[in-house]
Design a protein around this motif. Structure first.
Motif, PDB file in Angstrom:
ATOM      1  N   SER A  97      43.685  51.818  45.498  1.00 34.52           N
ATOM      2  CA  SER A  97      43.009  52.563  44.443  1.00 34.52           C
ATOM      3  C   SER A  97      41.616  51.998  44.176  1.00 34.52           C
ATOM      4  CB  SER A  97      43.836  52.512  43.161  1.00 34.52           C
ATOM      5  OG  SER A  97      43.157  53.150  42.098  1.00 34.52           O
ATOM      6  N   GLY A  98      40.634  52.854  44.225  1.00 33.43           N
ATOM      7  CA  GLY A  98      39.266  52.446  43.917  1.00 33.43           C
ATOM      8  C   GLY A  98      38.501  51.855  45.076  1.00 33.43           C
ATOM      9  N   PHE A  99      39.127  51.748  46.260  1.00 33.74           N
ATOM     10  CA  PHE A  99      38.486  51.095  47.407  1.00 33.74           C
ATOM     11  C   PHE A  99      37.196  51.813  47.801  1.00 33.74           C
ATOM     12  CE2 PHE A  99      38.363  50.764  52.186  1.00 33.74           C
ATOM     13  CZ  PHE A  99      37.852  49.472  52.228  1.00 33.74           C
ATOM     14  N   GLU A 100      37.321  53.101  48.133  1.00 28.56           N
ATOM     15  CA  GLU A 100      36.147  53.843  48.557  1.00 28.56           C
ATOM     16  C   GLU A 100      35.190  54.079  47.392  1.00 28.56           C
ATOM     17  OE1 GLU A 100      37.394  57.359  50.530  1.00 28.56           O
ATOM     18  OE2 GLU A 100      38.236  56.300  52.262  1.00 28.56           O
ATOM     19  N   GLU A 101      35.750  54.261  46.210  1.00 29.64           N
ATOM     20  CA  GLU A 101      34.895  54.491  45.042  1.00 29.64           C
ATOM     21  C   GLU A 101      33.999  53.286  44.767  1.00 29.64           C
ATOM     22  OE1 GLU A 101      38.051  55.011  45.294  1.00 29.64           O
ATOM     23  OE2 GLU A 101      38.467  57.091  44.739  1.00 29.64           O
ATOM     24  N   ALA A 102      34.555  52.078  44.946  1.00 33.19           N
ATOM     25  CA  ALA A 102      33.779  50.866  44.685  1.00 33.19           C
ATOM     26  C   ALA A 102      32.621  50.731  45.659  1.00 33.19           C
ATOM     27  CB  ALA A 102      34.688  49.636  44.777  1.00 33.19           C
ATOM     28  N   VAL A 103      32.865  51.091  46.924  1.00 32.84           N
ATOM     29  CA  VAL A 103      31.796  51.023  47.921  1.00 32.84           C
ATOM     30  C   VAL A 103      30.718  52.037  47.587  1.00 32.84           C
ATOM     31  CG1 VAL A 103      31.237  51.329  50.362  1.00 32.84           C
ATOM     32  CG2 VAL A 103      33.350  50.168  49.706  1.00 32.84           C
ATOM     33  N   GLY A 104      31.133  53.234  47.224  1.00 32.08           N
ATOM     34  CA  GLY A 104      30.162  54.246  46.844  1.00 32.08           C
ATOM     35  C   GLY A 104      29.384  53.850  45.603  1.00 32.08           C
TER      36      GLY A 104
END
Length: 239
Positions: free
Chosen positions: A39-46
Motif C-alpha cells: 500500500s502506497g508504494f507507487e504513490e510514494a514514488v509519484g
C-alpha cells in the motif's frame, strides 16, 4: 559462506566507492502479474516527483515477492522517462547492507569484528603509517580507523564534475591506493561539530586496539557517540 565469501564481504566494506555503487533493477515488463504492491508504494514514488525530484526509481521485496516502479524523468535535458530497470547510485546506503552482512557473519561465528583488516585482506591497507594489522573490522564500521578520505580532494570527483564522464569508474583498489598515500588522520571529533544518528551498541564502543600510528592521540574522557572520536573512516570504506 566460506573464507572467500567473507573476504568479498569485507572488500565491499573497504572498497565500495560511493560514486560507483549501483543497484540494477530488472524490468517488470513481460512478467506474470504478481501480488499487489504494498500500500502506497507507487504513490510514494509519484509523490517524490510531485515534491520536486526530477525522477525516482524504486524496488521493494517481501520474501519472494518483488515490486519495481519508476516515475518522472531520467534525463532532464532529453526528457527520457525513468524506467524500473535503470541503474542508479545508492552511495552511502551501501553502508547498511555491508554492515548487516558483517554483523551476520560475526553472529554465525565466521569472523569477529575485532579481526584485523590484514587477516582478511592481507597487504591491502599498507603504507605511510597505515597498517591493516592494527585496524579492525569494527573500526571500519564505526568510523574510527583514521584512514584518509580521498573524497575530500577535488581531484577525486574531477572525472565527473569537470570532465562530465558520469560513467567513469574508480575501482576499490584505486581508492585505497589514494588513501594510503596519506598518513592516518588521528584528529578527535568534537561533538559540537558532528552529530550522527545513534549507533548500534555492538559498534559504538571503541575497539580494544587502535591503529598504532594513532596511539599518541589520547582518547576522550567519555566513550560514545556524543564523545569526540578518531577522524571518520571514509565513506567508501563502509559503503
Amino acid at each position: 559462506m566460506g573464507i572467500r565469501g567473507r573476504a568479498v564481504a569485507l572488500w565491499a566494506g573497504i572498497g565500495a566507492v560511493a560514486v560507483t555503487a549501483t543497484v540494477t533493477i530488472a524490468t517488470a515488463q513481460g512478467e506474470p502479474a504478481g501480488p499487489s504492491a504494498p500500500s502506497g508504494f507507487e504513490e510514494a514514488v509519484g509523490q517524490a516527483v510531485g515534491d520536486g525530484f526530477p525522477g525516482a526509481v524504486a524496488y521493494a521485496r517481501r520474501g519472494d515477492d518483488e515490486w519495481r516502479t519508476a516515475a518522472g524523468v531520467a534525463d532532464k535535458a532529453t526528457g527520457e522517462r525513468a524506467r524500473p530497470e535503470q541503474r542508479f547510485r545508492i552511495a552511502s546506503n551501501t553502508k547498511a547492507f555491508v554492515a548487516a552482512v558483517l554483523l551476520q557473519l560475526e553472529g554465525e561465528g565466521r569472523l569477529s569484528l575485532d579481526d584485523s583488516v590484514e587477516k582478511w585482506l592481507p597487504g591491502v591497507v599498507q603504507g605511510n603509517g597505515n597498517d591493516g594489522e592494527t585496524i579492525t573490522i569494527r573500526q571500519l564500521l564505526n568510523h574510527t580507523s583514521g584512514i584518509h578520505d580521498p573524497t575530500t580532494e577535488a581531484s577525486f570527483f574531477a572525472p565527473y564534475l569537470e570532465d562530465g564522464d558520469r560513467d567513469h569508474i574508480i575501482t576499490p583498489r584505486e581508492v585505497i591506493a589514494r588513501s594510503v598515500l596519506h598518513q592516518p588522520e588521528c584528529t578527535w571529533w568534537s561533538p559540537a561539530r558532528h552529530t550522527r544518528p545513534r549507533e548500534s551498541p555492538r559498534l559504538s564502543r571503541l575497539p580494544s586496539a587502535r591503529s598504532s600510528s594513532c596511539a599518541h592521540a589520547a582518547p576522550p574522557p567519555t566513550i560514545g557517540l556524543a564523545a569526540a572520536r578518531v577522524a571518520p573512516t571514509p565513506a567508501y570504506l563502509t559503503s
